[in-house]
Design an enzyme around this catalytic site. Structure first.
Site, PDB file in Angstrom:
ATOM      1  N   LEU A  87       0.810  -1.215   0.000  1.00  0.00           N
ATOM      2  CA  LEU A  87       0.000   0.000   0.000  1.00  0.00           C
ATOM      3  C   LEU A  87       0.840   1.259   0.000  1.00  0.00           C
ATOM      4  CD1 LEU A  87      -1.564  -2.120   2.190  1.00  0.00           C
ATOM      5  CD2 LEU A  87      -3.213  -0.331   1.875  1.00  0.00           C
ATOM      6  N   CYS A  88       0.283   2.279  -0.602  1.00  0.00           N
ATOM      7  CA  CYS A  88       0.835   3.628  -0.507  1.00  0.00           C
ATOM      8  C   CYS A  88      -0.103   4.377   0.443  1.00  0.00           C
ATOM      9  CB  CYS A  88       0.877   4.280  -1.888  1.00  0.00           C
ATOM     10  SG  CYS A  88       1.539   5.953  -1.859  1.00  0.00           S
TER      11      CYS A  88
END
EC number: 2.3.2.23
Length: 185
Positions: A87-88
């Site tokens: 994830l960012c």
């Protein structure tokens, strides 16, 4: 021997078990407190609604001073999720705080499903469709939701509800046998 990070993870697990936020669940693997399996249910009124998305959280001894590594095991089509499932998300990077616990991490990820940030894309195609062709974006996300129902990707064995009391007792016994107790965050 129980370490400060393991003590904190035990506390996180107790909190998540007794007061779980809606639409998320998580537990440590039966044989490794430092690896957790989690499920996030797609938020209502979003293209992710009705999805069942599996994740794995990997902690190291620096937790809670440093965030865990979080990765979707379920296939995702989202502007802020890389092809490998990572994830960012700012709280897992530069905005991390030791006050965040597992429930807060999972809730933040669920919120990200509700409100993607196309300006900080991990998946350029998803971000572009989100901004420019919502109909196609929704179609692709709904395909991901349907795939989540069929997802039989094996997750490591988690602590089952029936085993929770036994695991907690074992964890507390480990804590009780450890060296002198010190206060920790």
């Amino acid at each position: 021997m129980s370490t400060p990070s393991k003590k904190r993870l035990i506390r996180d697990f107790k909190r998540l078990s007794t007061d779980p936020p809606g639409g998320i669940s998580g537990a440590p693997c039966a044989d490794n407190l430092m690896i957790w399996n989690a499920v996030i249910f797609g938020p209502a009124d979003t293209p992710f609604e009705d999805g069942t998305f599996k994740l794995v959280l990997t902690f190291d001894e620096s937790y809670p001073n440093k965030p865990p590594t979080v990765k979707f095991l379920s296939k995702m089509f989202h502007p802020n999720v890389y092809a490998n499932g990572e994830l960012c998300l700012d709280i897992l990077q530069n905005r991390w705080s030791p006050t965040y616990d597992v429930a807060a991490i999972l809730t933040s990820i669920q919120s990200l499903l509700h409100d993607p940030n196309p300006n900080s894309p991990a998946n350029a195609e998803a971000a572009s469709l989100y901004r420019e062709n919502m109909k196609e974006y929704v179609r692709r996300v709904k395909a991901t939701v349907e795939a989540s129902w069929l997802d039989d990707g094996e997750m490591p064995e988690s602590i089952e509800e029936d085993d929770e009391a036994e695991a907690e007792a074992e964890a507390e016994a480990t804590v009780d046998r450890s060296a002198p107790q010190t206060a920790s965050a």
